[in-house]
Design a protein around this motif. Structure first.
Motif, short mmCIF file in Angstrom:
data_model
loop_
_atom_site.label_atom_id
_atom_site.label_comp_id
_atom_site.label_asym_id
_atom_site.label_seq_id
_atom_site.Cartn_x
_atom_site.Cartn_y
_atom_site.Cartn_z
N LEU A 1 -12.23 -17.96 21.68
CA LEU A 1 -12.22 -16.45 22.43
C LEU A 1 -13.90 -15.58 21.15
O LEU A 1 -14.46 -14.97 22.33
N ARG B 1 -7.95 -18.78 20.09
CA ARG B 1 -8.09 -17.07 19.26
C ARG B 1 -9.48 -17.19 19.19
O ARG B 1 -10.27 -16.62 19.06
N VAL C 1 -11.09 -8.82 24.40
CA VAL C 1 -11.07 -9.45 23.30
C VAL C 1 -12.33 -9.09 22.44
O VAL C 1 -11.70 -9.25 21.24
N TYR D 1 -1.57 -10.60 20.08
CA TYR D 1 -2.63 -11.60 20.39
C TYR D 1 -2.74 -12.63 19.36
O TYR D 1 -3.62 -13.73 19.67
#
Length: 322
Positions: free
Chosen positions: A119, A116, A238, A107
């Motif tokens: 999010l 990233r 997440v 990730y």
């Protein structure tokens, strides 16, 4: 000079004197009794009772040579389920090394950093209603309005929270995390027993209840789309990956310690205690070993602080922003 007189005795006179007195009889030595001995103690010759040697209980403290070891046994006071928690920790770490850690690295390395971060900003933005409500419950009205202002600005100008507009220079409203666990602690609710859960990780009874209320706020208060499984799964994945990356170096240091489970537990509980104290405006001092206000640079005579020590110093001395 003194006068000396010399007396001369003739030989016939000396012989006559010896005959009259007669020869002297020789003296006999006294007879000695035979000596007998034995290794057995003689009957009736025991030492008097007053001269008996003292046993260890009767001996003075300085002569007893006793070594007294004091200590507690069993689980620590705040961790009554230590064996169960330690086993859960062991299993969780095995799963983390085999699955979660590779996924978190994929990730991190697979997504561009702006995406990233975006999010992560969305997840934090969704937590602002809980932050605002709990600041209000704690009587911190200014911080409650700050959380609401962040929610309004980032939800509109920040494209649903993808961009943290409220935190940028010019506006500068800092992000302050809060929750129902903090509110309960603020009003005197103790943390309760320490828990290490397979998914949640390090927590306590109070904190797991508060976290559940935090996550249930939007689904119950707002409804759709926050009560849909897609939202819950996306939020969980997440948020979990972001938190895993944040503590990656800390987990590596903990695993390298002599007792990783106890290190993780003590670090977590100390951090939470100081966060609650900061909300109350209290300062907790470590009487056994005072810590500096912040991690200090190492000197040639002092080795550099490990990450765990820096985390503990920060948690003990820095005021929490929650």
């Amino acid at each position: 000079m003194p006068n000396l007189a010399l007396i001369t005795i003739s030989h016939p006179m000396l012989s006559a004197a010896l005959v009259v007195s007669g020869p002297a009889e020789p003296q006999k030595a006294p007879a000695l009794a035979p000596l007998t001995w034995s290794l057995q103690a003689a009957q009736g010759n025991a030492p008097p009772e007053g001269n008996l040697p003292l046993d260890e209980e009767q001996m003075p403290p300085d002569e007893a040579n006793e070594i007294v070891v004091e200590g507690a046994y069993g689980p620590p006071e705040g961790d009554p389920a230590e064996k169960l928690n330690a086993e859960s920790y062991r299993i969780t770490q095995a799963v983390d090394e085999a699955l979660i850690e590779p996924v978190a690295y994929a990730y991190r390395d697979g997504l561009p950093e702006p995406l990233r971060d975006g999010l992560g900003n969305v997840v934090r933005n969704l937590g602002e209603p809980s932050n605002a409500l709990n600041f209000l419950l704690q009587g911190k009205v200014g911080k409650a309005f700050g959380a609401l202002g962040r929610l309004a600005i980032n939800s509109t100008l920040g494209l649903g929270g993808l961009i943290d507009i409220a935190g940028k220079p010019g506006i500068g409203i800092p992000y302050r995390r809060n929750g129902f666990a903090n509110t309960m602690g603020f009003y005197g609710v103790e943390s309760g027993p320490y828990l290490y859960l397979p998914v949640t990780g390090a927590t306590s009874l109070r904190d797991i209840i508060g976290s559940t209320l935090d996550q249930a706020l939007l689904p119950f208060a707002v409804g759709k789309p926050f009560n849909q499984p897609e939202y819950a799964v996306t939020y969980f994945v997440v948020n979990g990956l972001d938190q895993r990356l944040e503590v990656d170096a800390e987990l590596a240091e903990i695993r390298a310690s002599d007792d990783p489970y106890a290190e993780r537990r003590d670090t977590y509980l100390a951090k939470r205690e100081r966060e609650i104290a900061a909300l109350k405006g209290e300062a907790i001092e470590d009487e056994a070993q005072p810590e500096p206000a912040a991690p200090q640079a190492s000197t040639p005579d002092q080795p550099p602080l490990s990450l765990i020590e820096q985390v503990q110093l920060t948690a003990r001395s820095s005021p929490a922003t929650r």
